[in-house]
Write a protein that holds these residues in place. Structure first.
Motif, PDB file in Angstrom:
ATOM      1  N   PRO A   1       0.819  -1.222   0.000  1.00 50.40           N
ATOM      2  CA  PRO A   1       0.000   0.000   0.000  1.00 50.40           C
ATOM      3  C   PRO A   1       0.851   1.268   0.000  1.00 50.40           C
ATOM      4  O   PRO A   1       1.889   1.333   0.656  1.00 50.40           O
ATOM      5  CB  PRO A   1      -0.802  -0.119   1.297  1.00 50.40           C
ATOM      6  N   THR A   2       0.406   2.254  -0.735  1.00 45.26           N
ATOM      7  CA  THR A   2       1.133   3.516  -0.812  1.00 45.26           C
ATOM      8  C   THR A   2       0.180   4.678  -0.509  1.00 45.26           C
ATOM      9  O   THR A   2      -0.931   4.469  -0.036  1.00 45.26           O
ATOM     10  CB  THR A   2       1.791   3.676  -2.191  1.00 45.26           C
ATOM     11  N   MET A   3       0.595   5.875  -0.762  1.00 42.60           N
ATOM     12  CA  MET A   3      -0.145   7.110  -0.462  1.00 42.60           C
ATOM     13  C   MET A   3      -0.317   7.328   1.039  1.00 42.60           C
ATOM     14  O   MET A   3      -1.269   7.953   1.499  1.00 42.60           O
ATOM     15  CB  MET A   3      -1.502   7.143  -1.174  1.00 42.60           C
ATOM     16  N   GLY A   4       0.635   6.807   1.828  1.00 44.00           N
ATOM     17  CA  GLY A   4       0.588   7.008   3.273  1.00 44.00           C
ATOM     18  C   GLY A   4       0.814   8.446   3.689  1.00 44.00           C
ATOM     19  O   GLY A   4       0.593   8.799   4.849  1.00 44.00           O
TER      20      GLY A   4
ATOM     21  N   ALA B   1       8.162  -2.464   5.432  1.00 38.36           N
ATOM     22  CA  ALA B   1       7.080  -1.481   5.471  1.00 38.36           C
ATOM     23  C   ALA B   1       5.725  -2.098   5.176  1.00 38.36           C
ATOM     24  O   ALA B   1       5.581  -2.935   4.286  1.00 38.36           O
ATOM     25  CB  ALA B   1       7.364  -0.370   4.471  1.00 38.36           C
ATOM     26  N   GLN B   2       4.721  -1.653   5.948  1.00 37.54           N
ATOM     27  CA  GLN B   2       3.334  -2.010   5.680  1.00 37.54           C
ATOM     28  C   GLN B   2       2.683  -1.015   4.726  1.00 37.54           C
ATOM     29  O   GLN B   2       1.648  -1.317   4.131  1.00 37.54           O
ATOM     30  CB  GLN B   2       2.540  -2.042   6.985  1.00 37.54           C
ATOM     31  N   ILE B   3       3.300   0.169   4.630  1.00 39.36           N
ATOM     32  CA  ILE B   3       2.767   1.215   3.760  1.00 39.36           C
ATOM     33  C   ILE B   3       3.893   2.182   3.414  1.00 39.36           C
ATOM     34  O   ILE B   3       4.824   2.365   4.198  1.00 39.36           O
ATOM     35  CB  ILE B   3       1.603   1.966   4.449  1.00 39.36           C
ATOM     36  N   PHE B   4       3.817   2.778   2.227  1.00 37.70           N
ATOM     37  CA  PHE B   4       4.769   3.800   1.799  1.00 37.70           C
ATOM     38  C   PHE B   4       4.084   5.160   1.786  1.00 37.70           C
ATOM     39  O   PHE B   4       2.860   5.241   1.621  1.00 37.70           O
ATOM     40  CB  PHE B   4       5.318   3.492   0.402  1.00 37.70           C
TER      41      PHE B   4
ATOM     42  N   ASP C   1       4.411   9.914  -3.300  1.00 40.58           N
ATOM     43  CA  ASP C   1       4.752  11.299  -3.643  1.00 40.58           C
ATOM     44  C   ASP C   1       3.925  12.299  -2.845  1.00 40.58           C
ATOM     45  O   ASP C   1       4.376  13.413  -2.567  1.00 40.58           O
ATOM     46  CB  ASP C   1       4.527  11.551  -5.136  1.00 40.58           C
ATOM     47  N   VAL C   2       2.719  11.898  -2.458  1.00 43.66           N
ATOM     48  CA  VAL C   2       1.873  12.799  -1.685  1.00 43.66           C
ATOM     49  C   VAL C   2       2.538  13.145  -0.362  1.00 43.66           C
ATOM     50  O   VAL C   2       2.366  14.253   0.163  1.00 43.66           O
ATOM     51  CB  VAL C   2       0.485  12.161  -1.445  1.00 43.66           C
ATOM     52  N   GLY C   3       3.338  12.220   0.165  1.00 39.93           N
ATOM     53  CA  GLY C   3       4.043  12.486   1.412  1.00 39.93           C
ATOM     54  C   GLY C   3       5.378  13.165   1.200  1.00 39.93           C
ATOM     55  O   GLY C   3       5.690  14.173   1.848  1.00 39.93           O
ATOM     56  N   SER C   4       6.180  12.641   0.276  1.00 37.46           N
ATOM     57  CA  SER C   4       7.544  13.155   0.108  1.00 37.46           C
ATOM     58  C   SER C   4       7.559  14.584  -0.431  1.00 37.46           C
ATOM     59  O   SER C   4       8.322  15.433   0.056  1.00 37.46           O
ATOM     60  CB  SER C   4       8.348  12.234  -0.819  1.00 37.46           C
ATOM     61  N   LEU C   5       6.726  14.889  -1.417  1.00 42.19           N
ATOM     62  CA  LEU C   5       6.707  16.254  -1.964  1.00 42.19           C
ATOM     63  C   LEU C   5       6.200  17.259  -0.933  1.00 42.19           C
ATOM     64  O   LEU C   5       6.753  18.362  -0.794  1.00 42.19           O
ATOM     65  CB  LEU C   5       5.833  16.313  -3.218  1.00 42.19           C
ATOM     66  N   SER C   6       5.159  16.900  -0.206  1.00 36.65           N
ATOM     67  CA  SER C   6       4.585  17.848   0.762  1.00 36.65           C
ATOM     68  C   SER C   6       5.499  18.036   1.968  1.00 36.65           C
ATOM     69  O   SER C   6       5.656  19.170   2.453  1.00 36.65           O
ATOM     70  CB  SER C   6       3.201  17.378   1.214  1.00 36.65           C
TER      71      SER C   6
ATOM     72  N   LEU D   1      13.501   3.683   0.199  1.00 36.06           N
ATOM     73  CA  LEU D   1      13.599   2.513   1.059  1.00 36.06           C
ATOM     74  C   LEU D   1      12.635   2.668   2.233  1.00 36.06           C
ATOM     75  O   LEU D   1      12.173   3.767   2.525  1.00 36.06           O
ATOM     76  CB  LEU D   1      15.036   2.333   1.588  1.00 36.06           C
ATOM     77  N   ASP D   2      12.380   1.581   2.929  1.00 36.49           N
ATOM     78  CA  ASP D   2      11.409   1.572   4.019  1.00 36.49           C
ATOM     79  C   ASP D   2      11.875   2.465   5.170  1.00 36.49           C
ATOM     80  O   ASP D   2      12.813   2.117   5.897  1.00 36.49           O
ATOM     81  CB  ASP D   2      11.207   0.154   4.542  1.00 36.49           C
TER      82      ASP D   2
END
Length: 362
Positions: A72-75, A263-266, A269-274, A199-200
């Protein structure tokens, strides 16, 4: 929200006087954000799993990453949800700096969120084209910088000034040219964090360190006596940003509970960019744009490794690293993923100590 309501009862209930202290409200904001992420995290992960919004993995990357396909992503929505929840509960809603930083953060969240949407929902491996992604980043950064410059010009004597760490009298007077300079800082740092997120737990670790450092920098820079003693620029009302720093710090800790290896979730980009944009916005508001080069040293090195790799290949046809960004180079050298992650975390702590050391070495 909660602070704004309770504030009306401070004169009647002496016990509520503690809410006048930013440090107390920062602690409450951190607790609120941490619990938000920790409690809602499992539900959010199951929600993403049910809709099969999974991570897409580069086939040309390390083979060990193939097992991450479908995680799962968009964490980042979870991190920002907790951070904004804690901030809104305990912030002073009349503070310009808080709204400006939150606005910039959420605007970059929209860019990253749309990119993730195209990748994991529409199954477009390219996502949002880099051309449109950069255009959107530049536009939102420009709006932020124009608003920041106009506010500083009207309310402080710091508009257009860029301060250098370790030197108390070295100040660059850029005037309106701080606007394009700030735009560059915002876009560069947000993309540097994005490159680090491979990476996680690798990106969220240094982000947590940065927000912890800016908690201190904003608190000291917003306190007239501390700022005078340390010979750093005093920015009136900046201290309220410590509530945002504490909220993101705690939300990041909560997210790391689920994002740590394996990782259970990543964050996506919504997290890293913001988060990258938020860190840069804090640097601009607190007059620490140059110091960010040290404090965010891990992000700088990761970004430089990509630039060096591309330039070397274009000019000589040879690659400097086995793979860029730099963390992949160490993986291909045989380092286990947890070793790369923890060592990068350690380096981020060292950079933070060096950056905070500039407060006394002036």
């Amino acid at each position: 929200m909660l602070y704004a309501w309770l504030y009306h009862f401070i004169s009647d209930l002496s016990a509520l006087n503690v809410l006048r202290y930013i440090s107390v409200r920062s602690g409450l904001a951190a607790l609120s954000s941490f619990l938000f992420v920790l409690i809602l995290g499992p539900y959010f992960i199951r929600f993403i799993q049910r809709r099969q919004f999974g991570q897409a993995v580069r086939l040309d990357g390390p083979q060990s990453h193939l097992k991450k396909e479908g995680v799962p992503t968009m964490g980042g929505f979870l991190i920002l949800g907790g951070a904004i929840f804690g901030s809104l509960l305990w912030m002073d809603w009349s503070n310009f700096y808080l709204w400006a930083v939150i606005g910039l953060t959420m605007s970059y969240c929209l860019i990253g969120g749309y990119d993730d949407y195209l990748k994991v929902v529409r199954r477009d491996p390219e996502g949002l084209s880099s051309r449109w992604k950069f255009r959107a980043q530049y536009i939102f950064a420009l709006v932020f910088m124009v608003a920041m410059y106009r506010y500083e010009a009207s309310n402080t004597e710091l508009a257009g000034e860029v301060y250098f760490p370790f030197f108390k009298n070295l100040i660059l007077h850029l005037g309106p040219w701080t606007i394009p300079f700030g735009v560059f800082v915002l876009v560069a740092n947000s993309n540097a964090v994005n490159l680090t997120d491979g990476l996680d737990g690798l990106a969220i670790g240094p982000c947590i360190v940065c927000f912890a450092a800016f908690f201190l920098l904003c608190y000291l820079g917003g306190h007239v006596n501390f700022a005078k003693y340390l010979q750093i620029p005093y920015v009136p009302k900046l201290g309220e940003l410590t509530i945002f720093c504490a909220s993101v710090f705690a939300a990041g800790i909560g997210f790391l509970w689920f994002n740590t290896y394996p990782a259970q979730i990543f964050m996506g980009d919504v997290g890293s960019l913001s988060l990258g944009g938020a860190i840069a916005a804090l640097a601009i508001a607190s007059k620490n744009e140059i110091l960010l080069l040290i404090l965010g040293g891990v992000f700088v090195v990761e970004a430089l490794s990509v630039i060096m790799q591309v330039m070397s290949f274009k000019l000589t046809g040879k690659r400097i690293f086995k793979m860029a960004p730099l963390h992949h180079h160490f993986e291909l050298m045989g380092w286990a993923e947890p070793k790369v992650i923890v060592r990068f975390w350690i380096i981020s702590y060292v950079f933070a100590v060096l950056a905070l050391g500039s407060l006394k070495l002036r």
